[in-house]
Write an enzyme that holds these catalytic residues in place. Structure first.
Site, PDB file in Angstrom:
ATOM      1  N   ASP A  71       0.819  -1.209   0.000  1.00 29.92           N
ATOM      2  CA  ASP A  71       0.000   0.000   0.000  1.00 29.92           C
ATOM      3  C   ASP A  71       0.858   1.266   0.000  1.00 29.92           C
ATOM      4  OD1 ASP A  71      -2.317   1.467  -0.040  1.00 29.92           O
ATOM      5  OD2 ASP A  71      -2.651   1.394   2.121  1.00 29.92           O
ATOM      6  N   GLY A  72       0.353   2.275  -0.668  1.00 32.08           N
ATOM      7  CA  GLY A  72       1.021   3.576  -0.660  1.00 32.08           C
ATOM      8  C   GLY A  72       1.665   3.954  -1.976  1.00 32.08           C
ATOM      9  N   GLY A  82       0.287   4.888  -4.833  1.00 33.12           N
ATOM     10  CA  GLY A  82      -0.323   6.079  -5.433  1.00 33.12           C
ATOM     11  C   GLY A  82       0.154   7.351  -4.746  1.00 33.12           C
ATOM     12  N   ARG A 120      -0.018   8.206 -10.677  1.00 31.05           N
ATOM     13  CA  ARG A 120      -0.070   7.089  -9.729  1.00 31.05           C
ATOM     14  C   ARG A 120       0.628   5.835 -10.268  1.00 31.05           C
ATOM     15  NH1 ARG A 120      -3.681   6.879  -5.782  1.00 31.05           N
ATOM     16  NH2 ARG A 120      -3.977   4.660  -6.192  1.00 31.05           N
ATOM     17  N   SER A 159      -6.732  -6.387  -5.552  1.00 32.48           N
ATOM     18  CA  SER A 159      -7.927  -6.911  -4.877  1.00 32.48           C
ATOM     19  C   SER A 159      -9.106  -6.961  -5.848  1.00 32.48           C
ATOM     20  CB  SER A 159      -8.281  -6.018  -3.684  1.00 32.48           C
ATOM     21  OG  SER A 159      -8.862  -4.817  -4.139  1.00 32.48           O
ATOM     22  N   GLU A 163     -11.662  -5.419  -5.469  1.00 35.08           N
ATOM     23  CA  GLU A 163     -12.198  -4.052  -5.521  1.00 35.08           C
ATOM     24  C   GLU A 163     -11.342  -3.134  -6.424  1.00 35.08           C
ATOM     25  OE1 GLU A 163     -11.696  -5.681  -2.499  1.00 35.08           O
ATOM     26  OE2 GLU A 163     -13.815  -6.248  -2.437  1.00 35.08           O
ATOM     27  N   ASN A 164     -10.103  -3.541  -6.690  1.00 39.77           N
ATOM     28  CA  ASN A 164      -9.197  -2.676  -7.447  1.00 39.77           C
ATOM     29  C   ASN A 164      -9.623  -2.471  -8.914  1.00 39.77           C
ATOM     30  OD1 ASN A 164      -6.170  -3.702  -5.678  1.00 39.77           O
ATOM     31  ND2 ASN A 164      -7.501  -1.929  -5.328  1.00 39.77           N
ATOM     32  N   TRP A 165     -10.559  -3.287  -9.412  1.00 34.23           N
ATOM     33  CA  TRP A 165     -11.049  -3.077 -10.788  1.00 34.23           C
ATOM     34  C   TRP A 165     -11.743  -1.728 -10.913  1.00 34.23           C
ATOM     35  CZ3 TRP A 165      -9.191  -6.404 -14.199  1.00 34.23           C
ATOM     36  CH2 TRP A 165      -8.908  -7.709 -13.804  1.00 34.23           C
ATOM     37  N   LEU A 219      -7.469  -4.349   7.589  1.00 39.60           N
ATOM     38  CA  LEU A 219      -7.141  -5.592   6.894  1.00 39.60           C
ATOM     39  C   LEU A 219      -7.542  -5.563   5.415  1.00 39.60           C
ATOM     40  CD1 LEU A 219      -5.898  -8.304   7.511  1.00 39.60           C
ATOM     41  CD2 LEU A 219      -8.052  -9.064   8.493  1.00 39.60           C
ATOM     42  N   SER A 220      -8.505  -4.717   5.075  1.00 38.65           N
ATOM     43  CA  SER A 220      -8.929  -4.538   3.677  1.00 38.65           C
ATOM     44  C   SER A 220      -9.223  -5.862   2.958  1.00 38.65           C
ATOM     45  CB  SER A 220      -7.876  -3.746   2.895  1.00 38.65           C
ATOM     46  OG  SER A 220      -7.749  -2.458   3.429  1.00 38.65           O
TER      47      SER A 220
HETATM   48  C1  FPP Z   1      -1.738  -0.236  -3.467  1.00 34.32           C
HETATM   49  O1  FPP Z   1      -1.277   1.096  -3.471  1.00 34.32           O
HETATM   50  C2  FPP Z   1      -1.134  -0.988  -4.552  1.00 34.32           C
HETATM   51  C3  FPP Z   1      -1.818  -1.633  -5.533  1.00 34.32           C
HETATM   52  C4  FPP Z   1      -3.288  -1.650  -5.605  1.00 34.32           C
HETATM   53  C5  FPP Z   1      -1.128  -2.336  -6.637  1.00 34.32           C
HETATM   54  C6  FPP Z   1       0.124  -3.100  -6.278  1.00 34.32           C
HETATM   55  C7  FPP Z   1       0.722  -3.609  -7.511  1.00 34.32           C
HETATM   56  C8  FPP Z   1       2.028  -3.590  -7.825  1.00 34.32           C
HETATM   57  C9  FPP Z   1       3.096  -3.152  -6.920  1.00 34.32           C
HETATM   58  C10 FPP Z   1       2.434  -3.993  -9.204  1.00 34.32           C
HETATM   59  C11 FPP Z   1       2.777  -5.389  -9.504  1.00 34.32           C
HETATM   60  C12 FPP Z   1       2.903  -6.331  -8.411  1.00 34.32           C
HETATM   61  C13 FPP Z   1       3.761  -7.375  -8.374  1.00 34.32           C
HETATM   62  C14 FPP Z   1       3.650  -8.299  -7.219  1.00 34.32           C
HETATM   63  C15 FPP Z   1       4.785  -7.622  -9.390  1.00 34.32           C
HETATM   64  P1  FPP Z   1      -2.326   2.274  -3.706  1.00 34.32           P
HETATM   65  O2  FPP Z   1      -2.339   2.596  -5.152  1.00 34.32           O
HETATM   66  O3  FPP Z   1      -3.636   1.889  -3.108  1.00 34.32           O
HETATM   67  O4  FPP Z   1      -1.658   3.424  -2.897  1.00 34.32           O
HETATM   68  P2  FPP Z   1      -2.403   4.677  -2.242  1.00 34.32           P
HETATM   69  O5  FPP Z   1      -3.091   4.146  -1.014  1.00 34.32           O
HETATM   70  O6  FPP Z   1      -1.274   5.573  -1.904  1.00 34.32           O
HETATM   71  O7  FPP Z   1      -3.339   5.246  -3.261  1.00 34.32           O
END
Ligand code: FPP
Length: 252
Positions: free
Chosen positions: A30-31, A33, A43, A75, A77-79, A205-206
């Site tokens: 996480d983090g 973006g 992002r 996740s 939800e990420n779609w 835990l999301s």
């Molecule tokens: C959460 O950060 C991160 C994701 C939803 C994507 C993670 C994916 C990768 C690192 C790319 C590929 C992965 C592998 C294992 C090769 P966020 O975007 O929610 O951050 P934010 O909370 O700061 O917005």
């Protein structure tokens, strides 16, 4: 890299007992973006650096002897994210899998996937299958990448599989145990994580590994995933080793 190198070259490592490492570490990536936005970047730039961080941390876990590493990469939800962001994450995953197919045998690293792979492109699903086939021949550290994963969905999926076995006469509801139910989860055969790390400052835990984290020790840090280092990992392990794990019992 020899363990003795890390023992003498990292300050935090001095606080880690390498003979008592968690067998399984889970990480919510996480983090990404925010890391990018703070630098005035899109992002997607954060996800690119985040994928590099994952390479570094996964390799380090293998080097120090962690047996299982599970990461939440995408996740269910990420779609809902903007299409270009989803596309970038999928491209990064594809790149990672292509690399892994070339290197996992040499490195003796198994790569497994947790989640519903059906909405992925046929190409990505093909790469997942190739990684699984190579992993079948290997014995080393296992890295689980959660893609299109949700903890509640995993439990429902497991319940459906169990119900099917009941209907087909292979199982009986009254005989179901927690251990048997675990066999229906994506994580079948994998010990539950002892340590769950969440960078990025959030303390939730999301929908990640809901069943498996029942007794996991949580470690939160404000460090954003792209800035997460080997030293941060050792800090988390050191914190875990100071916890008093009672599993609902009392100290005798
Ligand atoms: C959460 O950060 C991160 C994701 C939803 C994507 C993670 C994916 C990768 C690192 C790319 C590929 C992965 C592998 C294992 C090769 P966020 O975007 O929610 O951050 P934010 O909370 O700061 O917005």
């Amino acid at each position: 890299m020899k363990l003795s190198f890390w023992k003498t070259h990292t300050d935090t490592a001095g606080q880690v007992d390498f003979s008592r490492l968690p067998r399984h570490i889970a990480i919510i990536l996480d983090g990404n973006g925010r890391w990018a936005q703070r630098r005035g970047l899109p992002r997607t730039a954060g996800h690119k650096v985040g994928a590099e961080t994952f390479r570094t941390i996964a390799t380090y876990c293998r080097d120090i002897g962690i047996q299982y590493l599970t990461v939440y990469a995408f996740s269910t939800e990420n779609w809902r994210r903007p299409p270009d962001e989803v596309e970038t994450i999928m491209v990064l995953l594809k790149r990672y899998l292509l690399e892994a197919i070339d290197t996992m045998e040499r490195d003796n690293v198994r790569l497994r996937f947790m989640g519903d792979m059906t909405p992925l492109t046929a190409e990505l699903r093909g790469l997942v299958d190739q990684c699984n086939a190579i992993s079948d021949r290997l014995t080393g550290c296992q890295c689980n990448i959660c893609i299109n994963y949700g903890g509640r969905g995993e439990i429902v999926h497991a319940a459906q599989s169990f119900a099917r076995d009941c209907l087909d006469g292979r199982a009986r509801p009254e005989e179901l145990t927690e251990e048997a139910f675990e066999g229906y989860l994506y994580s079948a055969g994998i010990p539950s994580p002892e340590l769950l790390i969440r960078p990025g400052g959030e303390q939730r835990l999301s929908n990640f590994l809901l069943w498996q984290c029942a007794y996991a020790e949580f470690y939160y840090t404000n460090v954003l995933w792209p800035d997460f280092t080997k030293r941060e990992l050792l800090r988390a392990i050191a914190a875990y080793q100071h916890r008093d794990r009672r599993f609902g019992g009392v100290k005798t």
